[in-house]
Design an enzyme around this catalytic site. Sequence first.
Site, PDB file in Angstrom:
ATOM      1  N   LYS A   1     -11.914  -1.809   8.108  1.00  0.00           N
ATOM      2  CA  LYS A   1     -11.151  -2.717   8.966  1.00  0.00           C
ATOM      3  C   LYS A   1     -11.616  -2.584  10.424  1.00  0.00           C
ATOM      4  O   LYS A   1     -12.048  -3.548  11.033  1.00  0.00           O
ATOM      5  CB  LYS A   1      -9.659  -2.402   8.905  1.00  0.00           C
ATOM      6  CG  LYS A   1      -9.115  -2.105   7.519  1.00  0.00           C
ATOM      7  CD  LYS A   1      -8.857  -3.339   6.702  1.00  0.00           C
ATOM      8  CE  LYS A   1      -8.089  -2.982   5.443  1.00  0.00           C
ATOM      9  NZ  LYS A   1      -7.737  -4.132   4.622  1.00  0.00           N
TER      10      LYS A   1
ATOM     11  N   ASP B   1      -1.295   6.684   6.523  1.00  0.00           N
ATOM     12  CA  ASP B   1      -2.411   5.831   6.131  1.00  0.00           C
ATOM     13  C   ASP B   1      -2.596   4.821   7.258  1.00  0.00           C
ATOM     14  O   ASP B   1      -1.781   3.928   7.443  1.00  0.00           O
ATOM     15  CB  ASP B   1      -2.086   5.134   4.811  1.00  0.00           C
ATOM     16  CG  ASP B   1      -3.152   4.116   4.388  1.00  0.00           C
ATOM     17  OD1 ASP B   1      -4.144   3.938   5.114  1.00  0.00           O
ATOM     18  OD2 ASP B   1      -2.956   3.482   3.335  1.00  0.00           O
TER      19      ASP B   1
ATOM     20  N   TRP C   1       0.819  -1.203   0.000  1.00  0.00           N
ATOM     21  CA  TRP C   1       0.000   0.000   0.000  1.00  0.00           C
ATOM     22  C   TRP C   1       0.853   1.254   0.000  1.00  0.00           C
ATOM     23  O   TRP C   1       0.487   2.257  -0.637  1.00  0.00           O
ATOM     24  CB  TRP C   1      -0.981  -0.030   1.166  1.00  0.00           C
ATOM     25  CG  TRP C   1      -1.963  -1.145   1.015  1.00  0.00           C
ATOM     26  CD1 TRP C   1      -2.032  -2.309   1.731  1.00  0.00           C
ATOM     27  CD2 TRP C   1      -2.996  -1.248   0.012  1.00  0.00           C
ATOM     28  NE1 TRP C   1      -3.035  -3.114   1.250  1.00  0.00           N
ATOM     29  CE2 TRP C   1      -3.648  -2.495   0.205  1.00  0.00           C
ATOM     30  CE3 TRP C   1      -3.434  -0.407  -1.007  1.00  0.00           C
ATOM     31  CZ2 TRP C   1      -4.708  -2.908  -0.595  1.00  0.00           C
ATOM     32  CZ3 TRP C   1      -4.486  -0.824  -1.809  1.00  0.00           C
ATOM     33  CH2 TRP C   1      -5.118  -2.054  -1.595  1.00  0.00           C
TER      34      TRP C   1
END
Length: 360
Positions: free
Chosen positions: A196, A172, A102
């Site tokens: 999440k 992030d 990511w």
Amino acid sequence: MTAVYNFNAGPSALPKEVLERAQTELTNFNGTGMSVMELSHRSKEYEAVHQNAIDLLKELYNIPDQYKVLFLQGGASLQFSMLPLQYLKEGKIGNYILTGSWSEKALKEAKLIGETAIGGSTKEGNYTSIPNVADLQFNDQDAYVHLTSNNTIYGTQWKDFPTISHAPLIADMSSDILSRPINIEQFGLIYAGAQKNLGPSGVTVAIIREDLLEENVDHVPTILRYQTHADSNSLYHTPPTFSIYMLNQVLTWVKEQGGVQAIEKRNEEKAKLIYDGIDESNGFYKGHAEQNARSLMNITFNLPTEDDNKKFLAKAKELGFVGLNGHRSVGGCRASTYNAVPLEACEALREYMDSFRLQN
């Protein structure tokens, strides 16, 4: 099958209490005779939900007054572009610390917009660790320094964040937000997809320091400006109302559990069960992450052979375990133990790991 042990990496488990509460309100929210999905986002009933979610997040994370909480769309992936569009101007550098897929994707998008640098990376070691803070490289021209706090694919997590003063630190936090206390003031901007730890997919939370809203961004399309959403309390256009309603319910649940400190304690207990199963297996299970970089959210491991991995996963599926397949980049197995995954699920997985090892 009526019940499973949900270890999906995302979208992931939601608290049972939250789902049941939403179920009771699904067709008649707060006496309106309508679902919250049917309400106008300008109605007082929805605006109360919206504002309560903002207030709860501020309370749970001790967010100082000089920060704004925004509800955005497009997932964390849109932030990969939205961030450099605002701040990566000519003569400035976007400094990215690479710890997994990511962070690589965030860097890739920034390269399309301006100049970038890699301030640290553990790619050569197949992302089994987190860079040493003392070894990170910074530049006077840094527009910002970007990192990914938890790496779902590789199962690593930052334990301590760098303290920097020459540029805002951007994180992030999609896969570990609200899983542990953090010092918000270390960061200029935190963003996180909700799917999440915060709720269902569809809403992205951003926590942004107000001075970063003062940048001249006349070159950025209106809807992609943080200032646009800050000025309108995230109501510039129709927000993902049901996702924010669910986010509000999850935040209420976190508060009912005793807040972020209590959640962290339980997360440590859950992860320890599984990591102990790895460490006490005499090498039968091998974790991907180095011990000092292990994630509390995503536990990645392999068995001795690929056939063993397949056999383990097939039997696990029969027993009601869902989402244990590792990402193709790492292979093997992955147990995602997000906030809403109950301790009982982790206990059951540990028992299965022990019994499978003894039988094989």
